[in-house]
Design a protein around this motif. Structure first.
Motif, short mmCIF file in Angstrom:
data_model
loop_
_atom_site.label_atom_id
_atom_site.label_comp_id
_atom_site.label_asym_id
_atom_site.label_seq_id
_atom_site.Cartn_x
_atom_site.Cartn_y
_atom_site.Cartn_z
N ASP A 167 56.31 25.26 11.24
CA ASP A 167 56.26 24.07 12.09
C ASP A 167 56.45 22.80 11.27
O ASP A 167 57.10 21.86 11.72
CB ASP A 167 54.92 24.02 12.83
CG ASP A 167 54.75 25.18 13.80
OD1 ASP A 167 55.77 25.61 14.38
OD2 ASP A 167 53.62 25.66 13.95
N ILE A 168 55.86 22.77 10.07
CA ILE A 168 56.01 21.60 9.21
C ILE A 168 57.48 21.39 8.87
O ILE A 168 58.00 20.27 8.88
CB ILE A 168 55.20 21.79 7.90
CG1 ILE A 168 53.71 21.80 8.22
CG2 ILE A 168 55.52 20.67 6.90
CD1 ILE A 168 52.85 22.20 7.03
N ASP A 169 58.18 22.48 8.60
CA ASP A 169 59.57 22.43 8.14
C ASP A 169 60.49 21.74 9.15
O ASP A 169 61.50 21.15 8.77
CB ASP A 169 60.06 23.85 7.87
CG ASP A 169 61.48 23.88 7.34
OD1 ASP A 169 61.73 23.20 6.33
OD2 ASP A 169 62.33 24.55 7.94
N LYS A 170 60.15 21.75 10.41
CA LYS A 170 61.04 21.21 11.44
C LYS A 170 61.20 19.70 11.31
O LYS A 170 62.27 19.16 11.62
CB LYS A 170 60.49 21.56 12.83
CG LYS A 170 60.50 23.05 13.14
CD LYS A 170 59.82 23.33 14.48
CE LYS A 170 59.77 24.83 14.75
NZ LYS A 170 59.02 25.12 16.01
N ASN A 171 60.16 19.03 10.89
CA ASN A 171 60.20 17.56 10.85
C ASN A 171 59.91 16.97 9.46
O ASN A 171 59.83 15.75 9.32
CB ASN A 171 59.18 17.00 11.84
CG ASN A 171 59.45 17.44 13.27
OD1 ASN A 171 60.54 17.24 13.79
ND2 ASN A 171 58.47 18.08 13.89
#
Length: 292
Positions: A167-171
């Motif tokens: 999830d962190i990687d998306k933004n």
């Protein structure tokens, strides 16, 4: 502490050229040690030989120039100033791992981390980032579980460690602040299965790769208690003899001081100190190389 240096070296080629896929081999390419390793060694040297952090950080930065130091730190290192400059960059957290390995109770660990940070990074977030990393290292090396480490860091420092890397990687984007990199580096460790995967997880954030791998690598070394031999061999080929000598002295002395197979009862100190943080955390950050 060697885990921090290995993480730095592995991440050095990805700081401005992020890796896209997780199928990559560590220690390939034109890897090198950066400011993270230099100042990690400087911290260890200060601890071992009772040297002043200010003088030693300046000395090492000048002895090993052009290693990717942050702009504000570099100007400070070259100046005659002995005063801090209010930074909340992740430079305080990248260099602090020796503290977590050397001292044997939480109060000493947190106090020495504060001392090492505040000579340059005297912003509350700069101190907080350094303390969070050393506490994670201390808890990991004293045989606490991932969940215990996660809970203690979240409660003491108000970091959100419940997020998932996917999830962190998306933004996520490049960030050099403590508050924008330290929690993510800890999460990289929390989602790892061994030392190598902790380093890879940090690099795959596609952020400040060398520094986040440095932080994750230090915690992973403390937790897994072993580092693959090929990574150690390559690191010792790359770093100067002075670094190798200090590492050797550090491990010999810290082994004598280390706690083996202990489980401590963590006493949370809710003295309001970290509640102040809520009034100092900015709502958004952008890349500014001067953060460090």
């Amino acid at each position: 502490m060697l885990g921090a240096i290995i993480g730095d070296i592995c991440g050095s080629i990805y700081e401005f050229d992020p890796v896209k896929l997780n199928d990559f081999t560590l220690m390939l390419g034109d890897v090198r040690f950066t400011d993270d390793s230099v100042l990690t060694i400087a911290t260890a040297d200060s601890i071992l030989n009772n040297k002043d952090f200010v003088i030693n950080y300046k000395k090492y930065a000048n002895d090993y120039p052009f290693r990717g130091y942050g702009g504000r730190f570099q100007r400070w290192a070259w100046s005659k100033s002995l005063e801090p400059y209010g930074s909340y960059g992740n430079g305080s957290a990248m260099r602090v791992s020796a503290v977590g390995f050397y001292y044997n109770n939480i109060d000493d660990v947190l106090e020495k981390a504060r001392q090492s940070a505040e000579v340059t990074h005297n912003h509350i977030e700069g101190i907080k980032g350094a303390q969070a990393i050393v506490l994670a290292i201390f808890l990991a090396r004293t045989n606490h579980t991932r969940e215990q480490i996660k809970d203690e860091i979240e409660n003491r420092f108000n970091y959100n460690l419940s997020r998932k890397l996917a999830d962190i990687d998306k933004n996520y984007c490049f960030n050099e602040t403590c508050q924008g990199t330290v929690p993510e580096a800890i999460i990289a460790f929390l989602e790892s299965t061994d030392f190598e995967s902790a380093i890879k997880n940090a690099i795959l954030l596609r952020g400040d790769a060398d520094t986040q791998a440095c932080m994750a690598g230090a915690i992973a070394e403390a937790y897994y208690k072993e580092i693959p031999q090929y990574l150690k061999d390559k690191a010792f080929e790359i770093i100067p003899k002075e670094f190798r000598d200090i590492l050797d002295e550090f491990y010999k002395k810290s082994k004598l001081r280390s706690i083996h197979n202990v489980s401590i009862n963590i006493e949370r100190k809710n003295n309001g100190y970290y509640k102040i943080l809520q009034n100092t955390i900015s709502k958004g950050f952008k890349f500014i190389s001067d953060f460090r």
